[in-house]
Design a protein around this motif. Structure first.
Motif, mmCIF file in Angstrom:
data_model
loop_
_atom_site.group_PDB
_atom_site.id
_atom_site.type_symbol
_atom_site.label_atom_id
_atom_site.label_comp_id
_atom_site.label_asym_id
_atom_site.label_seq_id
_atom_site.Cartn_x
_atom_site.Cartn_y
_atom_site.Cartn_z
ATOM 1 N N VAL A 107 61.498 19.564 20.283
ATOM 2 C CA VAL A 107 60.920 19.731 21.622
ATOM 3 C C VAL A 107 60.924 18.403 22.370
ATOM 4 N N ALA A 108 60.590 17.316 21.669
ATOM 5 C CA ALA A 108 60.583 15.996 22.302
ATOM 6 C C ALA A 108 61.995 15.611 22.752
ATOM 7 N N GLU A 109 62.990 15.915 21.938
ATOM 8 C CA GLU A 109 64.378 15.621 22.323
ATOM 9 C C GLU A 109 64.789 16.460 23.526
ATOM 10 N N GLN A 110 64.410 17.727 23.550
ATOM 11 C CA GLN A 110 64.722 18.574 24.699
ATOM 12 C C GLN A 110 64.011 18.069 25.950
ATOM 13 N N ASP A 111 62.760 17.630 25.795
ATOM 14 C CA ASP A 111 62.034 17.068 26.934
ATOM 15 C C ASP A 111 62.701 15.792 27.430
ATOM 16 N N ARG A 112 63.153 14.960 26.496
ATOM 17 C CA ARG A 112 63.826 13.721 26.885
ATOM 18 C C ARG A 112 65.102 14.022 27.654
ATOM 19 N N GLN A 113 65.871 14.998 27.168
ATOM 20 C CA GLN A 113 67.101 15.375 27.865
ATOM 21 C C GLN A 113 66.802 15.958 29.242
ATOM 22 N N ALA A 114 65.760 16.792 29.328
ATOM 23 C CA ALA A 114 65.386 17.372 30.622
ATOM 24 C C ALA A 114 64.938 16.271 31.587
ATOM 25 N N ASN A 115 64.182 15.297 31.068
ATOM 26 C CA ASN A 115 63.753 14.186 31.916
ATOM 27 C C ASN A 115 64.943 13.361 32.385
ATOM 28 N N ALA A 116 65.908 13.147 31.499
ATOM 29 C CA ALA A 116 67.104 12.387 31.887
ATOM 30 C C ALA A 116 67.881 13.136 32.968
ATOM 31 N N ARG A 117 68.013 14.476 32.798
ATOM 32 C CA ARG A 117 68.706 15.261 33.831
ATOM 33 C C ARG A 117 67.950 15.221 35.153
ATOM 34 N N ALA A 118 66.629 15.338 35.090
ATOM 35 C CA ALA A 118 65.817 15.297 36.311
ATOM 36 C C ALA A 118 65.935 13.930 36.986
ATOM 37 N N HIS A 119 65.949 12.871 36.190
ATOM 38 C CA HIS A 119 66.094 11.525 36.744
ATOM 39 C C HIS A 119 67.453 11.377 37.418
ATOM 40 N N ALA A 120 68.500 11.861 36.766
ATOM 41 C CA ALA A 120 69.835 11.786 37.354
ATOM 42 C C ALA A 120 69.903 12.609 38.645
ATOM 43 N N ASP A 121 69.274 13.783 38.645
ATOM 44 C CA ASP A 121 69.250 14.621 39.853
ATOM 45 C C ASP A 121 68.507 13.915 40.983
ATOM 46 N N MET A 122 67.375 13.271 40.642
ATOM 47 C CA MET A 122 66.617 12.561 41.675
ATOM 48 C C MET A 122 67.419 11.397 42.255
ATOM 49 N N GLU A 123 68.133 10.677 41.398
ATOM 50 C CA GLU A 123 68.962 9.577 41.892
ATOM 51 C C GLU A 123 70.062 10.107 42.798
ATOM 52 N N PHE A 124 70.682 11.210 42.404
ATOM 53 C CA PHE A 124 71.738 11.813 43.224
ATOM 54 C C PHE A 124 71.175 12.235 44.575
ATOM 55 N N LEU A 125 70.016 12.907 44.556
ATOM 56 C CA LEU A 125 69.415 13.359 45.812
ATOM 57 C C LEU A 125 69.004 12.175 46.688
ATOM 58 N N ALA A 126 68.529 11.107 46.077
ATOM 59 C CA ALA A 126 68.169 9.913 46.847
ATOM 60 C C ALA A 126 69.405 9.323 47.519
ATOM 61 N N ARG A 127 70.515 9.281 46.795
ATOM 62 C CA ARG A 127 71.760 8.777 47.395
ATOM 63 C C ARG A 127 72.215 9.692 48.532
ATOM 64 N N GLU A 128 72.087 11.006 48.339
ATOM 65 C CA GLU A 128 72.483 11.957 49.382
ATOM 66 C C GLU A 128 71.613 11.797 50.622
ATOM 67 N N VAL A 129 70.317 11.654 50.441
ATOM 68 C CA VAL A 129 69.414 11.473 51.583
ATOM 69 C C VAL A 129 69.748 10.183 52.314
ATOM 70 N N ALA A 130 70.025 9.120 51.569
ATOM 71 C CA ALA A 130 70.391 7.844 52.193
ATOM 72 C C ALA A 130 71.676 7.989 52.994
ATOM 73 N N SER A 131 72.659 8.679 52.447
ATOM 74 C CA SER A 131 73.918 8.854 53.187
ATOM 75 C C SER A 131 73.709 9.730 54.411
ATOM 76 N N LEU A 132 72.835 10.734 54.310
ATOM 77 C CA LEU A 132 72.538 11.567 55.483
ATOM 78 C C LEU A 132 71.839 10.745 56.559
ATOM 79 N N ARG A 133 70.922 9.884 56.153
ATOM 80 C CA ARG A 133 70.251 9.032 57.131
ATOM 81 C C ARG A 133 71.249 8.116 57.830
ATOM 82 N N MET A 134 72.192 7.578 57.069
ATOM 83 C CA MET A 134 73.189 6.692 57.664
ATOM 84 C C MET A 134 74.078 7.464 58.636
ATOM 85 N N SER A 135 74.482 8.682 58.256
ATOM 86 C CA SER A 135 75.358 9.453 59.143
ATOM 87 C C SER A 135 74.593 9.981 60.354
#
Length: 181
Positions: A107-135
């Motif tokens: 369960v801890a490993e699954q939680d770690r993987q889910a957290n890593a995916r969520a972190h990667a998704d948040m970074e992607f969304l942050a980059r997308e929002v920044a690019s939208l603000r620039m455009s």
């Protein structure tokens, strides 16, 4: 003699003999049993049953006539029974704890993987929002267009005020008069 039956000098003989076959036990089934047993031993129901068992044992061996007592010495057999129960309970409880620890690791490993995916998704969304603000900074917004149109409307009104008041606007289909300038 065939090659398969011939003794090889470079391979030691197996001197162990299997007299009794070891019983095969399904580890998962036994683990489930151990967990259910450990769960039951941790309940108030088990404690009440065990307390009643010991109380009945003690009362019977104290109050019953000497011929009917089954633990003649001062509760030696009771001590033996409780020790036997504890000697079986301890490994079963440890087995249940080990299985729970393995589940917790999964369960801890699954939680770690889910957290890593969520972190990667948040970074992607942050980059997308920044690019939208620039455009969006390069796109004409509604407020910008309104202010430009208001400015043009003001310019048109200023031009209309500067024209002489005596000139009548041309009627439709009639060419506009040319100014003498």
């Amino acid at each position: 003699m065939s090659d398969s039956r011939r003794a090889r000098l470079d391979t030691p003989r197996d001197t162990r003999r299997q007299i009794v076959r070891r019983p095969s036990v399904d580890a998962d089934t036994f683990g489930v049993f151990a967990e259910s047993f450990a769960r039951y031993m941790g309940t108030a129901k088990f404690l009440l049953w065990m307390t009643m068992f010991v109380a009945i044992w003690v009362l019977w061996n104290v109050l019953a006539p000497r011929e009917l007592r089954f633990d003649e010495f001062p509760f030696i057999f009771l001590t033996l029974m409780l020790s036997l129960q504890a000697s079986y309970a301890a490994p079963l409880i440890l087995l249940a704890q080990n299985r729970q620890e393995q589940r917790d690791k999964v369960v801890a490993e699954q939680d770690r993987q889910a957290n890593a995916r969520a972190h990667a998704d948040m970074e992607f969304l942050a980059r997308e929002v920044a690019s939208l603000r620039m455009s969006v900074g390069e796109v004409a917004t509604r407020d910008f267009l309104r202010s430009e149109l208001r400015g043009l409307l003001g310019d048109i009104e200023d031009l209309q005020r500067q024209e002489p008041a005596n000139e009548t606007p041309p009627t439709p289909g009639e060419p506009a008069p040319r100014s003498a300038t």
